[in-house]
Scaffold this active site. Structure first.
Site, PDB file in Angstrom:
ATOM      1  N   GLU A 129       0.863  -1.192   0.000  1.00 41.03           N
ATOM      2  CA  GLU A 129       0.000   0.000   0.000  1.00 41.03           C
ATOM      3  C   GLU A 129       0.893   1.233   0.000  1.00 41.03           C
ATOM      4  O   GLU A 129       2.089   1.130   0.301  1.00 41.03           O
ATOM      5  CB  GLU A 129      -0.889  -0.004   1.249  1.00 41.03           C
ATOM      6  N   SER A 134       7.736  -1.990   2.580  1.00 41.16           N
ATOM      7  CA  SER A 134       8.654  -2.892   3.287  1.00 41.16           C
ATOM      8  C   SER A 134       8.025  -3.377   4.590  1.00 41.16           C
ATOM      9  O   SER A 134       8.181  -4.530   4.978  1.00 41.16           O
ATOM     10  CB  SER A 134       9.956  -2.164   3.615  1.00 41.16           C
ATOM     11  N   GLU A 245       8.802 -16.579  -3.869  1.00 39.98           N
ATOM     12  CA  GLU A 245       8.820 -15.314  -4.607  1.00 39.98           C
ATOM     13  C   GLU A 245      10.264 -14.811  -4.749  1.00 39.98           C
ATOM     14  O   GLU A 245      10.692 -14.378  -5.820  1.00 39.98           O
ATOM     15  CB  GLU A 245       7.963 -14.305  -3.832  1.00 39.98           C
ATOM     16  N   ARG A 271      34.195  -4.371 -30.976  1.00 41.65           N
ATOM     17  CA  ARG A 271      34.312  -2.914 -31.018  1.00 41.65           C
ATOM     18  C   ARG A 271      35.776  -2.488 -31.079  1.00 41.65           C
ATOM     19  O   ARG A 271      36.576  -2.812 -30.181  1.00 41.65           O
ATOM     20  CB  ARG A 271      33.638  -2.318 -29.776  1.00 41.65           C
ATOM     21  N   GLY A 343      28.352   5.235 -25.590  1.00 47.74           N
ATOM     22  CA  GLY A 343      27.117   5.993 -25.836  1.00 47.74           C
ATOM     23  C   GLY A 343      25.974   5.111 -26.299  1.00 47.74           C
ATOM     24  O   GLY A 343      24.804   5.336 -25.941  1.00 47.74           O
ATOM     25  N   GLY A 366       9.787  -6.719  -3.983  1.00 50.68           N
ATOM     26  CA  GLY A 366       9.783  -8.043  -3.351  1.00 50.68           C
ATOM     27  C   GLY A 366      10.755  -8.133  -2.184  1.00 50.68           C
ATOM     28  O   GLY A 366      11.249  -9.215  -1.851  1.00 50.68           O
ATOM     29  N   GLU A 370      18.113  -3.766   1.839  1.00 46.42           N
ATOM     30  CA  GLU A 370      18.337  -3.509   3.275  1.00 46.42           C
ATOM     31  C   GLU A 370      17.385  -4.351   4.129  1.00 46.42           C
ATOM     32  O   GLU A 370      17.760  -4.848   5.199  1.00 46.42           O
ATOM     33  CB  GLU A 370      18.117  -2.028   3.601  1.00 46.42           C
TER      34      GLU A 370
HETATM   35  C1  FAD Z   1       7.340  -2.459 -10.557  1.00 49.31           C
HETATM   36  C2  FAD Z   1       6.884  -2.908  -9.202  1.00 49.31           C
HETATM   37  C3  FAD Z   1       6.128  -4.058  -9.074  1.00 49.31           C
HETATM   38  C4  FAD Z   1       5.646  -4.450  -7.819  1.00 49.31           C
HETATM   39  N1  FAD Z   1       4.791  -5.528  -7.721  1.00 49.31           N
HETATM   40  C5  FAD Z   1       4.155  -5.774  -6.544  1.00 49.31           C
HETATM   41  C6  FAD Z   1       3.103  -6.745  -6.461  1.00 49.31           C
HETATM   42  O1  FAD Z   1       2.783  -7.410  -7.454  1.00 49.31           O
HETATM   43  N2  FAD Z   1       2.461  -6.911  -5.271  1.00 49.31           N
HETATM   44  C7  FAD Z   1       2.802  -6.184  -4.163  1.00 49.31           C
HETATM   45  O2  FAD Z   1       2.169  -6.379  -3.125  1.00 49.31           O
HETATM   46  N3  FAD Z   1       3.814  -5.273  -4.206  1.00 49.31           N
HETATM   47  C8  FAD Z   1       4.478  -5.034  -5.375  1.00 49.31           C
HETATM   48  N4  FAD Z   1       5.476  -4.076  -5.439  1.00 49.31           N
HETATM   49  C9  FAD Z   1       5.856  -3.369  -4.215  1.00 49.31           C
HETATM   50  C10 FAD Z   1       7.289  -3.632  -3.764  1.00 49.31           C
HETATM   51  O3  FAD Z   1       7.426  -4.913  -3.230  1.00 49.31           O
HETATM   52  C11 FAD Z   1       7.645  -2.505  -2.780  1.00 49.31           C
HETATM   53  O4  FAD Z   1       7.818  -1.347  -3.568  1.00 49.31           O
HETATM   54  C12 FAD Z   1       8.859  -2.802  -1.964  1.00 49.31           C
HETATM   55  O5  FAD Z   1       8.582  -3.819  -1.041  1.00 49.31           O
HETATM   56  C13 FAD Z   1       9.364  -1.561  -1.199  1.00 49.31           C
HETATM   57  O6  FAD Z   1       8.318  -0.956  -0.508  1.00 49.31           O
HETATM   58  P1  FAD Z   1       8.105   0.626  -0.652  1.00 49.31           P
HETATM   59  O7  FAD Z   1       8.072   0.947  -2.115  1.00 49.31           O
HETATM   60  O8  FAD Z   1       6.933   1.044   0.159  1.00 49.31           O
HETATM   61  O9  FAD Z   1       9.403   1.285  -0.071  1.00 49.31           O
HETATM   62  P2  FAD Z   1       9.662   1.691   1.471  1.00 49.31           P
HETATM   63  O10 FAD Z   1       9.162   0.645   2.375  1.00 49.31           O
HETATM   64  O11 FAD Z   1       9.178   3.085   1.665  1.00 49.31           O
HETATM   65  O12 FAD Z   1      11.232   1.682   1.524  1.00 49.31           O
HETATM   66  C14 FAD Z   1      11.992   2.644   0.786  1.00 49.31           C
HETATM   67  C15 FAD Z   1      13.449   2.294   0.889  1.00 49.31           C
HETATM   68  O13 FAD Z   1      13.865   2.440   2.230  1.00 49.31           O
HETATM   69  C16 FAD Z   1      14.851   1.499   2.552  1.00 49.31           C
HETATM   70  N5  FAD Z   1      14.399   0.719   3.717  1.00 49.31           N
HETATM   71  C17 FAD Z   1      13.140   0.291   3.996  1.00 49.31           C
HETATM   72  N6  FAD Z   1      13.108  -0.391   5.154  1.00 49.31           N
HETATM   73  C18 FAD Z   1      14.366  -0.383   5.635  1.00 49.31           C
HETATM   74  C19 FAD Z   1      14.988  -0.919   6.789  1.00 49.31           C
HETATM   75  N7  FAD Z   1      14.286  -1.635   7.703  1.00 49.31           N
HETATM   76  N8  FAD Z   1      16.316  -0.711   6.980  1.00 49.31           N
HETATM   77  C20 FAD Z   1      17.021   0.000   6.056  1.00 49.31           C
HETATM   78  N9  FAD Z   1      16.502   0.510   4.946  1.00 49.31           N
HETATM   79  C21 FAD Z   1      15.190   0.335   4.722  1.00 49.31           C
HETATM   80  C22 FAD Z   1      15.045   0.615   1.323  1.00 49.31           C
HETATM   81  O14 FAD Z   1      16.171   1.080   0.588  1.00 49.31           O
HETATM   82  C23 FAD Z   1      13.798   0.852   0.521  1.00 49.31           C
HETATM   83  O15 FAD Z   1      13.996   0.697  -0.880  1.00 49.31           O
HETATM   84  C24 FAD Z   1       5.982  -3.706  -6.673  1.00 49.31           C
HETATM   85  C25 FAD Z   1       6.787  -2.553  -6.811  1.00 49.31           C
HETATM   86  C26 FAD Z   1       7.202  -2.140  -8.050  1.00 49.31           C
HETATM   87  C27 FAD Z   1       7.974  -0.851  -8.155  1.00 49.31           C
END
Ligand code: FAD
Length: 380
Positions: A129, A134, A245, A271, A343, A366, A370
């Site tokens: 959501e 994460s 997964e 190249r 390039g 997924g 981190e």
């Molecule tokens: C193209 C795409 C396809 C996806 N497909 C699905 C799907 O089919 N179903 C589904 O449910 N989800 C899906 N996702 C969601 C995906 O799994 C999440 O984007 C991912 O888990 C990260 O969650 P977030 O984007 O909320 O990042 P956040 O939780 O906001 O985290 C942002 C960043 O903070 C850092 N971080 C977070 N927690 C910690 C920690 N504890 N310690 C240190 N650093 C941390 C990491 O670098 C992370 O990248 C998809 C995402 C994308 C972009």
């Protein structure tokens, strides 16, 4: 390439998939990237070959193969240079539909699994959501009980196959927020259910042939028979399938790295610069040798992890480490190989440029690197 877990059947499957990618995927991928999704006809053809139901029991139209053979398929498929195509398939086979196989009742399986295996019912898994990525336990979509029904309210973000799926496995809260992970359940939501709709379709940097969407649940009534597994125990079920997964995502990362290295090796041997070819430069060839060494090490570890899964061992530590390692590998290899193209590597729709864009999500989606390392650290 052969390895310790190879069998004649797995080698045959790998060769079949390789031919399929060469003749049926790579020539058409650019069109799918422009269209933003993979045509259903393509998925139906893969279903006819038996590939959409590899781990589905035979009585529901699947092939019921072992996890190692399933991984051999994921690895072979990941040799396509179109990551968007690969993830469309692997979300259906390895990330979404396994929830039904693992937790479904006989009635639920009999109703939906034949369509999953035949490609008529495309699946998606909706956990993330806007305010809970994460930190899965913080999800806020609610499911309240009303007589013989549940009513779902909330929204999901970044859902792969979100636009084109027919069946969604949706995580929602069935107990107050302070119950955390002990208040999450999983529900089966069919496309077309009143109150459920596809929201914004998301435009991405990479995986462009994969459709990704926001999903909206607004007073969405579903029968109580659409609860998947046990109420309030959905978190554990989600976590269990995260192992498979992560293995599929590792396969994608290794496939991406393999193709990037193949492309770079072919390029630097041809190249010409400074009176020779780029391969004559020690810095270039040693860089590629080093990246390939890492790729092989991660691949061997991935097969080891697949074996741990097949043996029924607890492997959360290893699988989290594999997800972290492979996601970083794909990015490092794509970056290093792209550099070899100069390039031209930055020009849109060359395969190396696409591999570089597609690699980026592999250390985020997924389970970000981190977060995976935290999971591993807890178990050291
Ligand atoms: C193209 C795409 C396809 C996806 N497909 C699905 C799907 O089919 N179903 C589904 O449910 N989800 C899906 N996702 C969601 C995906 O799994 C999440 O984007 C991912 O888990 C990260 O969650 P977030 O984007 O909320 O990042 P956040 O939780 O906001 O985290 C942002 C960043 O903070 C850092 N971080 C977070 N927690 C910690 C920690 N504890 N310690 C240190 N650093 C941390 C990491 O670098 C992370 O990248 C998809 C995402 C994308 C972009």
């Amino acid at each position: 390439m052969t390895h310790v877990h190879d069998t004649p059947e797995r080698a045959l499957l790998r060769d079949q998939v390789a031919r399929f990618i060469e003749h049926d995927v790579e020539p058409h991928g650019d069109g799918w990237e422009r269209a933003g999704s993979v045509p259903r006809g393509m998925l139906k053809r893969m279903a006819e070959l038996g590939w959409l139901g590899l781990m589905i029991p035979e009585r529901y139209g699947g092939a019921d193969v072992d996890p190692l053979t399933n991984f051999a398929f994921a690895e072979a498929l990941s040799h396509s240079t179109y990551g968007g195509f690969v993830v469309t398939v692997l979300v259906h086979t390895d990330m979404a539909s396994p929830h039904l196989v693992n937790a479904g009742t006989d009635a639920q399986k009999a109703r939906w699994l034949p369509g999953v295996a035949s490609g008529d019912t495309l699946t998606a898994v909706a956990v993330t959501e806007a305010a809970a990525g994460s930190d899965v336990a913080g999800l806020r979509t609610r499911a309240r009980r009303e007589g013989d029904a549940y009513v779902l309210d909330g929204s999901k973000l970044f859902i792969t196959n979100g636009v084109n799926a027919d069946l969604y496995f949706v995580a929602a809260r069935t107990a107050p927020l302070d119950a955390g992970s002990r208040g999450v359940s999983v529900f089966i939501v069919e496309k077309g259910t009143p109150g459920f709709r596809v929201g914004q379709v998301l435009d991405k940097a990479g995986w462009r042939s994969s459709d990704t969407a926001e999903l909206v649940l607004d007073n969405c009534w579903i029968p109580k028979s659409h609860l998947l597994g046990v109420e309030n125990q959905g978190f554990r079920a989600l976590m269990q399938n995260f192992q498979r997964e992560r293995l599929a995502l590792a396969a994608m990362a290794i496939g991406n790295a393999t193709r990037a290295l193949e492309a770079a090796l072919a390029h630097v041997r041809e190249r010409r610069a400074f009176g020779g070819v780029l391969w004559d430069r020690e810095a270039v060839r040693q860089k590629l040798a080093s990246l390939d060494a890492r790729r092989q090490a991660v691949r061997a570890f991935a097969w080891h992890c697949a074996w741990l899964v097949a043996a029924g061992r607890d492997c959360v530590r290893e699988m989290s480490q594999l997800k972290a390692l492979s996601g970083e590998l794909a990015n490092d290899v794509a970056y290093g190989c792209q550099q070899c193209f100069g390039g031209m590597g930055y020009i849109r729709d060359t395969s190396i440029e696409r591999l570089w864009r597609d690699a980026r999500i592999l250390s985020i989606g997924g389970g970000a690197t981190e977060v995976m390392l935290e999971e591993a650290a807890k178990r050291l």
